[in-house]
Design a protein around this motif. Sequence first.
Motif, PDB file in Angstrom:
ATOM      1  N   CYS A 133      79.676  20.225  42.665  1.00 41.10           N
ATOM      2  CA  CYS A 133      79.691  20.097  44.401  1.00 41.10           C
ATOM      3  C   CYS A 133      78.544  21.019  44.443  1.00 41.10           C
ATOM      4  O   CYS A 133      79.392  22.259  45.152  1.00 41.10           O
ATOM      5  N   PRO A 134      77.207  21.251  44.229  1.00 44.16           N
ATOM      6  CA  PRO A 134      76.374  22.719  44.969  1.00 44.16           C
ATOM      7  C   PRO A 134      76.227  22.531  46.214  1.00 44.16           C
ATOM      8  O   PRO A 134      75.672  24.027  46.545  1.00 44.16           O
ATOM      9  N   GLY A 135      76.024  21.967  46.648  1.00 45.50           N
ATOM     10  CA  GLY A 135      76.560  22.360  48.505  1.00 45.50           C
ATOM     11  C   GLY A 135      77.765  22.258  49.199  1.00 45.50           C
ATOM     12  O   GLY A 135      78.436  22.219  50.593  1.00 45.50           O
ATOM     13  N   ALA A 136      78.677  22.482  47.891  1.00 47.34           N
ATOM     14  CA  ALA A 136      80.448  23.551  48.418  1.00 47.34           C
ATOM     15  C   ALA A 136      80.091  24.125  49.304  1.00 47.34           C
ATOM     16  O   ALA A 136      79.220  25.220  49.633  1.00 47.34           O
TER      17      ALA A 136
ATOM     18  N   LEU B  12      79.186  27.585  31.346  1.00 45.27           N
ATOM     19  CA  LEU B  12      80.233  28.730  32.598  1.00 45.27           C
ATOM     20  C   LEU B  12      78.882  29.627  32.931  1.00 45.27           C
ATOM     21  O   LEU B  12      78.207  30.162  32.451  1.00 45.27           O
ATOM     22  N   ILE B  13      78.352  29.414  34.442  1.00 44.14           N
ATOM     23  CA  ILE B  13      77.524  30.480  34.372  1.00 44.14           C
ATOM     24  C   ILE B  13      78.076  30.390  36.345  1.00 44.14           C
ATOM     25  O   ILE B  13      78.473  29.412  36.627  1.00 44.14           O
ATOM     26  N   GLN B  14      77.972  31.927  36.597  1.00 44.49           N
ATOM     27  CA  GLN B  14      77.857  32.250  38.446  1.00 44.49           C
ATOM     28  C   GLN B  14      76.806  31.765  38.968  1.00 44.49           C
ATOM     29  O   GLN B  14      75.360  31.944  38.429  1.00 44.49           O
ATOM     30  N   ALA B  15      77.407  30.554  39.357  1.00 47.44           N
ATOM     31  CA  ALA B  15      76.229  30.185  40.256  1.00 47.44           C
ATOM     32  C   ALA B  15      75.794  31.227  41.337  1.00 47.44           C
ATOM     33  O   ALA B  15      76.276  32.100  41.813  1.00 47.44           O
ATOM     34  N   GLU B  16      74.605  30.913  41.724  1.00 45.21           N
ATOM     35  CA  GLU B  16      73.910  31.770  42.764  1.00 45.21           C
ATOM     36  C   GLU B  16      74.213  32.153  44.138  1.00 45.21           C
ATOM     37  O   GLU B  16      74.047  33.310  44.802  1.00 45.21           O
ATOM     38  N   ASP B  17      74.779  31.720  44.170  1.00 45.37           N
ATOM     39  CA  ASP B  17      75.007  31.877  45.751  1.00 45.37           C
ATOM     40  C   ASP B  17      76.777  32.027  45.482  1.00 45.37           C
ATOM     41  O   ASP B  17      77.293  31.747  46.990  1.00 45.37           O
ATOM     42  N   ALA B  18      77.696  32.211  44.463  1.00 41.76           N
ATOM     43  CA  ALA B  18      79.073  32.177  44.421  1.00 41.76           C
ATOM     44  C   ALA B  18      79.376  33.505  44.955  1.00 41.76           C
ATOM     45  O   ALA B  18      78.801  35.123  44.305  1.00 41.76           O
ATOM     46  N   CYS B  19      80.220  33.861  45.201  1.00 39.63           N
ATOM     47  CA  CYS B  19      80.275  35.181  45.378  1.00 39.63           C
ATOM     48  C   CYS B  19      81.349  35.943  44.056  1.00 39.63           C
ATOM     49  O   CYS B  19      82.289  35.141  43.341  1.00 39.63           O
ATOM     50  N   LEU B  20      81.112  36.446  43.744  1.00 37.64           N
ATOM     51  CA  LEU B  20      81.695  37.281  42.102  1.00 37.64           C
ATOM     52  C   LEU B  20      83.614  37.709  43.129  1.00 37.64           C
ATOM     53  O   LEU B  20      83.610  39.184  43.754  1.00 37.64           O
TER      54      LEU B  20
ATOM     55  N   GLY C 130      86.961  25.014  38.278  1.00 34.48           N
ATOM     56  CA  GLY C 130      86.471  24.527  36.724  1.00 34.48           C
ATOM     57  C   GLY C 130      85.494  25.364  36.300  1.00 34.48           C
ATOM     58  O   GLY C 130      85.726  26.757  36.278  1.00 34.48           O
ATOM     59  N   ARG C 131      83.848  25.127  35.273  1.00 41.33           N
ATOM     60  CA  ARG C 131      83.504  25.576  35.261  1.00 41.33           C
ATOM     61  C   ARG C 131      81.956  25.437  35.697  1.00 41.33           C
ATOM     62  O   ARG C 131      81.052  26.884  35.062  1.00 41.33           O
ATOM     63  N   ASP C 132      81.669  24.205  36.667  1.00 39.97           N
ATOM     64  CA  ASP C 132      80.923  23.633  36.865  1.00 39.97           C
ATOM     65  C   ASP C 132      80.581  23.617  38.268  1.00 39.97           C
ATOM     66  O   ASP C 132      79.705  22.899  38.487  1.00 39.97           O
ATOM     67  N   ILE C 133      81.563  23.973  38.499  1.00 44.27           N
ATOM     68  CA  ILE C 133      82.027  23.392  39.722  1.00 44.27           C
ATOM     69  C   ILE C 133      80.858  23.759  40.927  1.00 44.27           C
ATOM     70  O   ILE C 133      80.480  22.988  41.405  1.00 44.27           O
ATOM     71  N   GLY C 134      80.853  25.077  41.269  1.00 46.11           N
ATOM     72  CA  GLY C 134      80.016  25.504  42.445  1.00 46.11           C
ATOM     73  C   GLY C 134      78.372  25.567  41.773  1.00 46.11           C
ATOM     74  O   GLY C 134      76.809  25.189  43.140  1.00 46.11           O
TER      75      GLY C 134
ATOM     76  N   MET D 168      85.683  20.040  53.691  1.00 47.09           N
ATOM     77  CA  MET D 168      85.174  21.220  53.402  1.00 47.09           C
ATOM     78  C   MET D 168      85.350  21.143  52.066  1.00 47.09           C
ATOM     79  O   MET D 168      86.880  20.518  51.371  1.00 47.09           O
ATOM     80  N   ILE D 169      84.509  21.483  50.798  1.00 45.96           N
ATOM     81  CA  ILE D 169      84.345  21.590  49.985  1.00 45.96           C
ATOM     82  C   ILE D 169      84.836  23.434  49.551  1.00 45.96           C
ATOM     83  O   ILE D 169      83.526  24.392  49.883  1.00 45.96           O
ATOM     84  N   ILE D 170      85.801  23.554  48.350  1.00 45.12           N
ATOM     85  CA  ILE D 170      85.893  25.150  47.730  1.00 45.12           C
ATOM     86  C   ILE D 170      85.653  25.172  46.549  1.00 45.12           C
ATOM     87  O   ILE D 170      86.159  24.658  45.936  1.00 45.12           O
ATOM     88  N   ALA D 171      84.217  25.313  46.047  1.00 42.86           N
ATOM     89  CA  ALA D 171      84.367  25.979  44.258  1.00 42.86           C
ATOM     90  C   ALA D 171      84.783  27.303  44.124  1.00 42.86           C
ATOM     91  O   ALA D 171      84.477  28.025  44.264  1.00 42.86           O
ATOM     92  N   VAL D 172      85.575  27.095  42.722  1.00 45.31           N
ATOM     93  CA  VAL D 172      86.305  27.892  42.203  1.00 45.31           C
ATOM     94  C   VAL D 172      86.025  27.641  40.836  1.00 45.31           C
ATOM     95  O   VAL D 172      86.986  26.966  39.957  1.00 45.31           O
TER      96      VAL D 172
END
Length: 213
Positions: free
Chosen positions: A124-127, A179-187, A116-120, A1-5
Motif C-alpha cells: 500500500c505505497p499510497g497509504a 524490510l525497510i522504512q518507507a521514505e514517508d513513514a514516521c519512525l 507487516g514488513r513491506d506494507i508502506g 483509509m489505510i494505515i500501514a504499520v
Amino acid sequence: MIIAVDGPAASGKGTIARRLATHYGLGYLDTGSLYRRVGMGMVLRGEDPADEKLAKQAALALSATELPDEQIRSEQAGAAASIVAANQAVRAALRAYQQGFASNPPGDVKGAVIDGRDIGTVICPGADAKLFVTASLETRAERRYLELLKREGAADYTQIEADLAARDERDANRSASPLIQAEDACLLDTTKLDIEAAVAEAKALVDACLAQR
Ligand code: DC
C-alpha cells in the motif's frame, strides 16, 4: 483509509496496529500470519520452507490452510515464515489478497490497518498514514522472552536473541521486498516505551499524518 504499520519482529507493531484499528474503527490484517501459515504448513507436511517450488504452491493454496493460533504464533512458525517470505513467488501469490483486503476490508468499516514488513513500500505505497515501528534487539528479545516464559513456562534468552537477529538479517537483506522504512513513514522507536505510551505515540503520529492529507 489505510494505515500501514511495518517493522521488525517483536517491535510492538502487532499490538499497536490492532489498537489503532479499534481506535479508528478500521479492519485489521496481520500479514505476518499469512507467511506463518505458508511456512508452518510446509513444516507440518514435512516440506522444506526453502524449497521454492513447494513454497510457491503452498502460498497459492493458502486459503485451504487453516492452522490453530498456537501453531502460527510459535518460534518455529516465525522462522519458517521468514524463509518463505524471501521467495518472490510466495510474495507475489500473497500480494493480491493483501491489496484486496486493503481496498475492501470485511465488515462495515471505512478502511484498514495492515501490519507487516513491506506494507508502506510495496503493498500500500499510497497509504494515508505509515508507521515504522522498531526497538533495540535487546528490548525485543526481552519482550519475546517474557512472552514465551508466560506462555510455555520456560524460555532461553540467548537463543531468542540469536533467532531474532537471524530473522532481522534475513528480512532486511533479502532482494524481494526487504524490510525497510518507507521514505514517508514516521519512525516510532518503542525501546523505552511501555505499550500504552507506544500506542499513544502511534495515535499522535497517525493523527498528524491524517491532518496533512
Ligand atoms: O510479523 P511476523 O513476525 O509475524 O512475521 C513473520 C515473518 O514473515 C517475518 O520474519 C518476515 C515475514 N513477513 C514478511 O516478509 N512480510 C510481511 N508483510 C509480513 C511478514
